[in-house]
Design a protein around this motif. Structure first.
Motif, short mmCIF file in Angstrom:
data_model
loop_
_atom_site.label_atom_id
_atom_site.label_comp_id
_atom_site.label_asym_id
_atom_site.label_seq_id
_atom_site.Cartn_x
_atom_site.Cartn_y
_atom_site.Cartn_z
N ARG A 1 -8.49 25.48 69.08
CA ARG A 1 -7.60 24.21 69.10
C ARG A 1 -7.21 23.53 67.78
O ARG A 1 -6.58 22.70 67.90
CB ARG A 1 -8.02 23.34 70.10
N THR A 2 -8.29 23.40 66.96
CA THR A 2 -8.28 22.61 65.89
C THR A 2 -7.82 23.32 64.60
O THR A 2 -7.30 22.91 63.67
CB THR A 2 -9.60 21.69 65.57
N LEU B 1 3.24 23.03 63.53
CA LEU B 1 2.18 21.95 63.81
C LEU B 1 2.04 21.28 64.92
O LEU B 1 1.17 21.45 65.93
CB LEU B 1 1.89 21.17 62.61
N ALA C 1 -11.93 20.08 55.71
CA ALA C 1 -11.95 20.28 57.04
C ALA C 1 -12.12 21.98 57.50
O ALA C 1 -13.06 22.44 58.16
CB ALA C 1 -10.82 19.80 58.01
N VAL D 1 -7.56 18.20 54.27
CA VAL D 1 -7.44 19.48 55.11
C VAL D 1 -8.25 20.42 54.66
O VAL D 1 -8.97 21.62 55.46
CB VAL D 1 -6.06 19.74 55.49
N LEU E 1 -1.21 22.40 58.85
CA LEU E 1 -1.20 21.31 58.10
C LEU E 1 -1.37 21.38 56.68
O LEU E 1 -0.84 20.91 55.74
CB LEU E 1 -2.10 20.22 58.82
N PRO F 1 -3.86 23.92 64.05
CA PRO F 1 -3.09 22.84 63.51
C PRO F 1 -3.77 22.64 62.14
O PRO F 1 -2.62 22.23 61.22
CB PRO F 1 -3.50 21.78 64.16
N LEU F 2 -4.96 22.75 61.63
CA LEU F 2 -5.30 22.36 60.24
C LEU F 2 -4.70 23.53 59.30
O LEU F 2 -4.20 23.07 58.33
CB LEU F 2 -6.83 22.47 60.22
N THR G 1 1.90 22.86 55.32
CA THR G 1 2.76 21.67 55.16
C THR G 1 2.59 20.88 53.85
O THR G 1 3.56 20.39 53.18
CB THR G 1 2.77 20.85 56.57
#
Lengths: 102, 475, 313
Positions: free
Chosen positions: B106-107, B16, B144, B141, B114, B110-111, B117
């Motif tokens: 870009r987002t 991440l 999102a 998340v 995440l 990572p989401l 994780t």
């Protein structure tokens, strides 16, 4: 005595929050209401612990602090969602919930 | 030993960070690398659990009520493997959506990392508050990721999920506060001194978890959310992330439940209601993704049968069922996503002739569907059979009927789909496939469905792992 | 005795009154302002209950930043469509809703009193925390719990903040950046305000950071005060929202989590324990990193942008 008074306060605020959640159509009002309920729960969380040797128990304090940060994070994201929803749909409200197929 | 456990949680986290720091053209590659790397740590972890039954760790060496504890048993390991598989399969599909130059990459990555994780961390956690934080992160998340669909229905579904999720957290948190006040410990372990936990606290926590696990009647956020989520997101949520709350419910129940209350019956009744409601609703849905979503509601109900039927064998069956259904659901979501992209719709009525137009997807749906119904030799059969056995032995007739019903009803909605897509003689649509999905995406879905079947044919290792998983309190 | 009771009664009645105004106020803007006031009274209550760390956090984060975020979002709604922004406010409250809320309040009261009854458990974890405090080199037990005893919770709490940023960024990415300044820093009074308050915020933040080791304070409160400075800079146009996040911004977003998680992992290399407690200097460094991350994340959440760029004045 003090503890019971604040339990009552928390209960009252929680109830007011529920009321707000039920009567509000606007998403921001719903968010405000949920935040009130969260504050009430945090208060209760701390009230449920006993002081240790005169000092307040540090564990619930840490828990509530974590809770406050999580609450602001969720609220911040919810606000962003609301703004986007408003931009796309022209409304900051959720229509009456219809749990069947679209 | 610690390294294996640490790797499971911290490697996705490191990936991440890497994705965030590196230029966006590397996002996809780094994400895939991270998702391939962390399961490697599962291999020694599985071996350890096989050998010792459960692995525990006190973080920072602080003794457990003071610090946070981790605990990995057979069920944890099985769910972690499921997470690894579904996350990778979903990545294959998502990679097509979110190539690096496209906005949102870009987002998104990572989401995605995440979520993995957070799921891993919540699964290994043995601390009530740590579990709360993990569940909050998963909810946030998930919302999102659902919102990445960026259309009004998806955003509305996401908003409802977020609001209801926050309400659920309130209940759970209140329960945790009471637990701490009563016992002075947040550890997810048998209460010290054997003092029983007050039922109120337990009910509060369970209510919160039931909202997050979408147990009827608190499931209302699920059909819209899973129905609107992009395919890979739906797959990961339905298979794993959504199940974390349910696994937590099991653990909390079996560790803290009082001996002689009506509570197991109540929970079992809710489960039965969920099975019936979810299956019936699945039968009338017009969109494929919503069928799978309601099927998840039914599945959660089914998995609650382990509460009244408390026994190691029941736990084995439920855990196996979780695994196999995870594969099947994820496969169906991915296939549905492929269909939606390719044909522009996933309305079941418009998918006739699917077996000619998109044979891989049709086959995936068929395999996954049969697994959901629980026909031998698929894995779905074994889970159901084990629970049936236990219900028979315990003379739990209500639960026996529920389990049988779930099989029958799921057959109804599965065969409805298959009939309308594959066996329909009249082709109402054209033969054209406007946007064929990449072969990798179709194969990823198919592979997941195959896992569900193959595990059914070689269930031994998984069953052995799960045999060691029954938590304390299950005699 | 009577004195403290009077204070408590006063606080409680104001709290409940404010909550009512938040929920029943006809004007949305006012409801938000009442919410901020509510938060400040909550902070006072935390102080009254003897937990100053929470008082600081509630004031800075719960009241201040949440209020700022809400007002910012409200403004964005109004910019998109001023009339629709506040429409659909309140349903007429049917008796059912009042009844339900009354029941909810009663339920919570009962639960609360039950929770009070159940107290007197050993408080085992808290006792252990206070007893082990001397091992940590810290004087503030709350900081010790957050950073050391339950450090993993804090790691994931920071990840929640990051997740909120990522999610908010994703949904906002396609929106045209709205000008965030409402009063230019070039105006004399505004300029003076900004030049006084922002450095003050920095000093207070650093103080809270330093103090947090042994006194009330800590990285979260400090970060929130930093973010308040960021909010002011954004509102006065001294910094301008940017659509892309530069490497420095992206690094500051994860700096704190990286340090905290990293300090937990690094001991493994030397055969130590996962999440082993770091030494005192390391703790300061970690907290400083966390302060930066929290400040940057909250500021960017307020400005609804991926970055902020200073403007030559």
């Amino acid at each position: 005595m003090t503890a019971e008074l604040y339990v009552f306060a928390a209960a009252a605020v929680f109830g007011i929050g529920v009321h707000g959640l039920l009567i509000a159509r606007h998403l921001m009002r719903k968010l405000l209401a949920v935040n009130l309920m969260l504050s009430a729960v945090f208060l209760l969380l701390l009230l449920f612990s006993t002081p240790i040797g005169g000092k307040p128990d540090p564990i619930p304090q840490a828990l509530v602090l974590t809770g406050i940060v999580i609450a602001v994070s969720s609220t911040a994201f919810a606000l962003a969602l609301m703004v986007r929803l408003f931009r796309l749909s022209g409304r900051a409200t959720l229509p009456r919930f219809e749990p069947d197929d679209d | 030993m610690t390294n294996a456990l640490a790797g499971v949680v911290f490697v996705p986290m490191a990936a991440l960070f890497a994705v965030i720091l590196l230029p966006s053209r590397y996002s996809r590659a780094v994400a895939i690398a991270g998702l391939l790397l962390w399961p490697i740590f599962l291999i020694p972890l599985t071996a350890m659990v096989r050998a010792e039954g459960a692995v525990t760790l006190a973080l920072g060496n602080w003794p457990v009520p003071l610090g946070i504890g981790w605990r990995v048993d057979g069920l944890t390991v099985v769910t972690l493997w499921l997470n690894a598989a579904v996350a990778l399969a979903g990545t294959v599909r998502a990679a097509g959506f979110f190539d690096p130059e496209r906005h949102g990459a870009r987002t998104y990555w990572p989401l995605w990392l995440l979520l993995v994780t957070a799921t891993n961390a919540a699964l290994v956690s043995a601390d009530l508050f740590n579990l709360y934080v993990g569940l909050e992160l998963i909810t946030l998340v998930s919302v999102a990721l659902i919102a990445t669909a960026d259309n009004v229905p998806a955003l509305r579904a996401a908003m409802r999920y977020l609001l209801l999720g926050m309400l659920g957290s309130l209940f759970y948190l209140l329960g945790v506060g009471m637990v701490y006040g009563q016992t002075g410990s947040l550890a997810l372990a048998v209460p010290a001194g054997g003092a029983a936990l007050d039922s109120t606290a337990l009910v509060l926590m369970l209510t919160g978890l039931m909202v997050k696990a979408a147990v009827f009647p608190l499931h209302v956020w699920l059909p819209d959310s899973y129905g609107q989520a992009p395919g890979p997101v739906g797959a990961l949520l339905a298979a794993v992330a959504g199940k974390v709350a349910l696994v937590a419910l099991w653990r909390i129940w079996f560790l803290f439940a009082p001996d002689d209350t009506a509570l197991p019956w109540l929970i079992g009744a809710l489960g039965s209601a969920a099975v019936v409601y979810g299956s019936l609703a699945a039968m009338v849905q017009t969109r494929l993704k919503r069928v799978v979503a309601y099927s998840s509601v039914a599945q959660v109900g089914f998995l609650l049968m382990v509460v009244p039927l408390a026994s190691p064998a029941a736990f084995q069956g439920a855990g196996f069922h979780l695994l196999v259904h995870g594969f099947a659901k994820a496969a169906m979501f991915l296939a549905a996503a492929n269909i939606l992209i390719a044909l522009g719709t996933d309305a079941v009525g418009r998918l006739s002739g699917l077996d000619k137009r998109m044979p891989l997807e049709a086959f995936t749906l068929a395999l996954a569907g049969v697994t959901l119904v629980g026909l031998p030799p698929t894995g779905g059969f074994i889970g159901k059979w084990k629970l049936l056995e236990v219900a028979w032995q315990q003379a739990g007739w209500a639960w026996l009927i529920t389990i049988l019903l779930s099989g029958l009803l799921s057959a109804a909605y599965v065969f409805r789909i298959l009939a309308m897509t594959c066996f329909h003689p009249r082709h109402s649509g054209s033969r054209a496939v406007p946007r064929k999905p990449p072969l990798a995406a179709s194969l990823a879905a198919l592979l997941l469905a195959l896992c569900g079947v193959v595990i059914g044919m070689f269930p031994g290792p998984v069953l052995r792992l799960l045999a060691l998983a029954a938590p304390g309190g299950v005699s | 005795m009577i004195g403290t009771l009077a204070v408590d009664l006063l606080l409680v009645s104001i709290l409940i009154g404010l909550a009512w105004q938040v929920v029943r106020g006809r004007v949305l803007f006012r409801a938000i302002v009442f919410f901020v006031a509510f938060g400040l009274i909550m902070a006072m209550i935390w102080g009254r209950l003897g937990v100053p760390d929470l008082a600081l956090a509630e004031a800075a984060i719960g009241a201040g930043l949440t209020g700022a975020l809400m007002l910012g979002a409200f403004r964005r709604l109004v910019e998109i469509d001023a009339r629709q922004a506040v429409s659909g406010g309140l349903r007429p409250s049917p008796r059912l809703s009042l009844l339900l809320s009354l029941l909810a309040g009663l339920l919570v009261a009962v639960l609360g009193l039950a929770g009070l009854e159940l107290r007197g458990g050993s408080g085992e974890a808290g006792r252990a925390a206070l007893d082990s405090l001397h091992l940590t080199g810290l004087g503030n037990p709350v900081s010790a719990v957050l950073l050391l005893f339950r450090g993993l919770d804090t790691v994931f709490e920071m990840l929640v903040l990051l997740g909120a940023f990522l999610g908010a960024r994703h949904v906002a990415e396609r929106d045209r950046r709205s000008g965030a300044a409402i009063a230019s820093h070039r105006l004399p009074m505004v300029g003076a305000l900004q030049m006084t308050v922002v450095p003050l915020a920095l000093v207070v933040a650093l103080h809270l950071l330093r103090a947090g080791a042994n006194d009330p304070g800590g990285a979260f409160q400090a970060g929130a005060v930093l973010a308040a400075g960021g909010v002011l800079l954004t509102l006065t146009g001294r910094v301008v929202p940017q659509a892309q996040a530069g490497l420095l911004t992206r690094f500051s977003l994860i700096f704190g989590t990286l340090m905290l998680a990293g300090s937990g992992i690094v001991p493994l290399i030397y055969g130590g324990v996962l999440m082993a407690p770091p030494g005192k200097t390391a703790i300061y460094a970690i907290e400083a990193a966390m302060m930066v991350s929290i400040g940057v994340t909250l500021s960017l959440l307020f400005s609804a942008s991926a970055g902020l760029r200073a403007v030559r004045s």
